[in-house]
Design an enzyme around this catalytic site. Sequence first.
Site, PDB file in Angstrom:
ATOM      1  N   TYR A   1      39.791  81.222 -18.620  1.00  0.00           N
ATOM      2  CA  TYR A   1      40.760  82.317 -18.618  1.00  0.00           C
ATOM      3  C   TYR A   1      41.073  82.683 -20.058  1.00  0.00           C
ATOM      4  O   TYR A   1      41.323  81.819 -20.891  1.00  0.00           O
ATOM      5  CB  TYR A   1      42.039  81.881 -17.900  1.00  0.00           C
ATOM      6  CG  TYR A   1      43.139  82.920 -17.910  1.00  0.00           C
ATOM      7  CD1 TYR A   1      43.019  84.111 -17.178  1.00  0.00           C
ATOM      8  CD2 TYR A   1      44.313  82.718 -18.632  1.00  0.00           C
ATOM      9  CE1 TYR A   1      44.032  85.049 -17.171  1.00  0.00           C
ATOM     10  CE2 TYR A   1      45.338  83.663 -18.624  1.00  0.00           C
ATOM     11  CZ  TYR A   1      45.195  84.822 -17.896  1.00  0.00           C
ATOM     12  OH  TYR A   1      46.202  85.765 -17.886  1.00  0.00           O
TER      13      TYR A   1
ATOM     14  N   ASP B   1      38.545  80.194 -27.799  1.00  0.00           N
ATOM     15  CA  ASP B   1      39.888  80.498 -27.331  1.00  0.00           C
ATOM     16  C   ASP B   1      40.648  79.176 -27.277  1.00  0.00           C
ATOM     17  O   ASP B   1      40.534  78.415 -26.317  1.00  0.00           O
ATOM     18  CB  ASP B   1      39.822  81.163 -25.950  1.00  0.00           C
ATOM     19  CG  ASP B   1      41.211  81.475 -25.411  1.00  0.00           C
ATOM     20  OD1 ASP B   1      42.204  81.012 -26.004  1.00  0.00           O
ATOM     21  OD2 ASP B   1      41.291  82.183 -24.392  1.00  0.00           O
TER      22      ASP B   1
ATOM     23  N   LYS C   1      50.448  79.761 -27.257  1.00  0.00           N
ATOM     24  CA  LYS C   1      51.167  78.603 -26.691  1.00  0.00           C
ATOM     25  C   LYS C   1      51.833  77.710 -27.751  1.00  0.00           C
ATOM     26  O   LYS C   1      52.895  78.057 -28.232  1.00  0.00           O
ATOM     27  CB  LYS C   1      50.249  77.844 -25.740  1.00  0.00           C
ATOM     28  CG  LYS C   1      49.811  78.767 -24.575  1.00  0.00           C
ATOM     29  CD  LYS C   1      49.267  78.112 -23.346  1.00  0.00           C
ATOM     30  CE  LYS C   1      49.193  79.129 -22.220  1.00  0.00           C
ATOM     31  NZ  LYS C   1      47.864  79.525 -21.814  1.00  0.00           N
TER      32      LYS C   1
HETATM   33  C1  LIG Z   1      47.410  81.068 -21.620  1.00  0.00           C
HETATM   34  C2  LIG Z   1      46.075  81.441 -22.088  1.00  0.00           C
HETATM   35  C3  LIG Z   1      45.776  82.722 -22.551  1.00  0.00           C
HETATM   36  C4  LIG Z   1      46.754  83.856 -22.419  1.00  0.00           C
HETATM   37  O1  LIG Z   1      47.892  83.655 -23.179  1.00  0.00           O
HETATM   38  P1  LIG Z   1      49.230  84.449 -22.766  1.00  0.00           P
HETATM   39  O2  LIG Z   1      50.189  84.046 -23.841  1.00  0.00           O
HETATM   40  O3  LIG Z   1      49.585  83.996 -21.407  1.00  0.00           O
HETATM   41  O4  LIG Z   1      48.901  85.892 -22.819  1.00  0.00           O
HETATM   42  C5  LIG Z   1      44.545  82.967 -23.093  1.00  0.00           C
HETATM   43  N1  LIG Z   1      43.622  82.000 -23.190  1.00  0.00           N
HETATM   44  C6  LIG Z   1      43.860  80.746 -22.759  1.00  0.00           C
HETATM   45  C7  LIG Z   1      42.811  79.708 -22.912  1.00  0.00           C
HETATM   46  C8  LIG Z   1      45.083  80.436 -22.176  1.00  0.00           C
HETATM   47  O5  LIG Z   1      45.285  79.215 -21.682  1.00  0.00           O
END
Ligand SMILES: *Cc1c(COP(=O)(O)O)cnc(C)c1O
Length: 429
Positions: free
Chosen positions: A145, A240, A268
């Site tokens: 994701y 990511d 995060k």
């Molecule tokens: C949470 C998450 C996102 C999205 O971040 P948001 O702050 O919710 O927009 C993107 N990539 C990864 C791997 C994530 O866990």
Amino acid sequence: MTKAKRSKFYYRQALKLMPAGVNSPVRAFYAVGGKPVFIKKGKGSRIYDVDGRSYIDYVLSWGPLILGHAHKEVIKATVQALKCGTSFGAPIKDEIELAKIITRAVPSMEMLRLVTSGTEAVMSAVRLARAFTKKNKIVKFEGCYHGHSDSLLVASGSGAATFGVPNSLGVPKDFAKNTFVLPYNDIDKVDALLKANSRNIAAVILEPVCGNMGVVLPRNNFLSELRAITKKHNVLLIFDEVITGFRFLFGGAQNLFKVIPDITCLGKIIGGGLALGAYGASREIMSLVSPLGGMYQAGTLSGNPVAVACGLRTLQILKKIDYNKIEGLTVRLCKNLEETAKREGFKIRINHIGSMFTVFFTKEEVDSYQKAKRSDTKKYAAFFNAALNAGIYIAPSQFEANFLSFAHSLSDVKFTETVFNQALRGEYV
Ligand SMILES: *Cc1c(COP(=O)(O)O)cnc(C)c1O
């Protein structure tokens, strides 16, 4: 079973005002067949709901709160910044401090841009990769994701996996068509795709450790081989690290696996619980970002002073902390449950690394989305509800990671072990 009177009362109101009563899908508890609990406050490893019940929290706002809820020093720094004003839309000194601490810790980030969410970080990183390579297509992996932007909402993990909506309505085919999707951990497929199409491919993007199909680890050499193959074909590699950044050590999964991507996305933990993300790369690549270069990206609240203060203090504290502590507790917790399962014949697989873990209700090893999806989500739901009723708050979906924080104590973990064992046996349900 407790009554949750107030939670139910608020839930009924929320349902009329927000889709499914929530502002992010998995919170609705659809995947575990219950009603969401409304949270009033958090402190350390615990959250407290509006009905006065407390839970040991393993969701931790889906990852950011590695220091636990309402950490004293983090709150103090945040309040101090808040008192000086909420937003200026102009540079501030602490942005430099935060950029310094991040770029020194994460090897691929010589320069960075602060943004307001992980979604925004990844969306910008992809645009940057396209700008730099002058190519359009990207490669992502099933179950990863990367936020909810159009080109990345294809075969996604997290909520999209939970609800079996691999392709969201409203994403034009023309967008999805530029995204190739491959199985995680399958290097031969990457090799074949890049051999045939590298002329059109700007970047390969992945979670270096997957958290959004549940925790799934990269196989031996998967990351280093990806690095070699992308380099060979002039395709950029994007990590990511929105979950993994500062989760295993003071840096990213790239430090842990010693594989350096071209572009990195963070979110995060670097915001410590406020809205903050970042993307970064070499000076050469970042020179394309507006107004130095021609790739446009901007934000009214980018580098927001309150979020920056919260994130900065979080990282300053983390820098001095021994990550072995939470890793040790996580290993203990997972081993304990694994041993019970083995002894009593329950079919589960626990994937864990650092302070992240997922209990998959399946008997085979989980190293891809296909295998994660074979889990028995009904059994997970029963386990979840049993744990919740006993005061343990884990992710309300099979396809998410659970986290420990530095506020989790040995006695928290021992209590959790007892609850997990009983939940596995179907007690408390
Ligand atoms: C949470 C998450 C996102 C999205 O971040 P948001 O702050 O919710 O927009 C993107 N990539 C990864 C791997 C994530 O866990």
